[in-house]
Motif scaffolding. Sequence first.
Motif, short mmCIF file in Angstrom:
data_model
loop_
_atom_site.label_atom_id
_atom_site.label_comp_id
_atom_site.label_asym_id
_atom_site.label_seq_id
_atom_site.Cartn_x
_atom_site.Cartn_y
_atom_site.Cartn_z
N GLU A 1 54.15 75.33 89.09
CA GLU A 1 53.87 73.90 89.06
C GLU A 1 52.50 73.70 88.39
OE1 GLU A 1 55.66 71.12 89.99
OE2 GLU A 1 53.94 70.09 89.14
N GLN B 1 56.89 71.46 85.77
CA GLN B 1 57.16 72.86 86.08
C GLN B 1 57.36 73.67 84.83
OE1 GLN B 1 60.32 73.29 89.06
NE2 GLN B 1 58.77 74.50 90.14
N SER C 1 55.78 65.91 88.90
CA SER C 1 55.98 67.35 88.81
C SER C 1 56.12 67.80 87.36
CB SER C 1 57.23 67.73 89.61
OG SER C 1 57.62 69.03 89.27
#
Lengths: 295, 233
Positions: free
Chosen positions: B67, B62, B60
């Motif tokens: 995202e 962010q 991930s």
Amino acid sequence: MTEIFGVPMPVLLGQILIGLINGSFYAVLSLGLALIFGLLNIINFAHGALYMLGAFVAYWLLNLLGIPYWGALLLAPLAVGVFGVLLERVLLKPIAGLDHLYGLLLTFGLALILEGVLRDGYGSTGMPYAIPDGLKGGFNLGFMFMPTYRAWVIVASLAVCLGTWLLVEKTPLGARLRAATENPTLVRAFGINVPLMITLTFGFGAALAAFAGVLAAPIYAVNPTMGANLIIVVFAVVVIGGMGSILGAITTGFMLGLIEGLTKVYYPEGSAMVVFVIMAIVLLVKPAGLFGKAS
Amino acid sequence: MPDLLTIRDLHAWYGESHVLHGVTLSVPEGQVVTLLGRNGAGKTSTLRAIMGAGITRKGSVQLGDSELSSLAPHRIPRLGVAWCPEERGIFASLSVAENLALPPVLLAGGMSTEEVLDLFPRLREKAGGQGTKLSGGEQQMLAIGRILRTGARLLLLDEPTEGLAPVIVQQIGQIISVLRERGFTILLVEQNFKFASRLADRHYVVEHGQVVDCVERADLAAGRGRLETYLGV
């Protein structure tokens, strides 16, 4: 009568004119090849077939839809350009990043298919395409007779070459194109949609080939093999000019057309091979081509 | 300060070669955060993985609420992040002015070309010249300057001092301070700890494709010895 090295002036000028006409086609075709090679890293062997397709589209437009030359000059490149966009998205994109050889074989196969299909439908003797009304006849230059259509081919090719060169070298869009040719990953990291640019560049290259094809239709007749005959010389032009060089492609195209014309005057037996002799010499002396940068 | 960039368990590959093994870090808004570590530790790969530039990634990333890891590479900058690569990426076939104008303005609030040139006056003098004819320091300034126009709030700077003379390194340091004051958030890859320690609010140490340590500016006095051991200085 004036003679230059034993050749009468009108004969010499006539061959120079033919050389310039051939040079026009070499220049427009090798320009498209150079653009495509620069950005896609693909040696587009289907370029001759796209040129031939341009002439065929003009023929169909005239005979099936009644759309004359001037409409074809606009519509045929557009249609072949869209065809090029589809080719890139469907066939070339999946092999992007692989060895040159894959692109070369794929486009070569494509050229054979296009030629084969059209030869099956139209034979290989060629179909005439009339010179448009406004460009019939010719004018006297004083020292020679100049067919209007041939003058038009040279002017139109020069204009297209110059326009493309300006677009690539002098505009922000061209700067993006040049940058993407150098480092597509970084250009994409700036937020520019490089895959779309690649697709459109292939489409534009295909449209340039088709434009040359329409220009050629009234001179050489519309023939499925017209591209195959021309493309080998055009590849030699690209090699001499330097792979991927826009200016190199244009100047070398016109120059080699002229040299070929002059060879026809002074040593006709050598005219078919002079381009390849020059290519061999250039490859020996300057392998990156006259305008290419050594990598 | 809330975190502008949050990376969790980020893995990345160049082809078959697995280079990041679960990087986790966060960059608070308005701060300068460094990635320290030896050659080949995975610092540059972390930046490339954020941008999706020539690397396969999983995990991930962010940026604010967005995202990034599932986006196409050319969509990522549009969310407000810009990257200045280690090799600087100045284009030889473009003039200095063209290099500067190349990255499109994607968001409002970026610096104008004039403001960038005020920050790097030497670029103004050489605007018409070829990009790669500039000196190393000028190329670095061009590489940083051109991404300031885009409207990005997060700048990823990959070793901006590499191979530059001490006086130029000092100038680059001043520029980074100015950018911080202007509210930019900066993730800085560095091998020059002395340089990094003067600028950064937080230091991460990267080793073998993972973050192995984190030292805040406030703890620098206590943590300095530890950081120097990692870097082998």
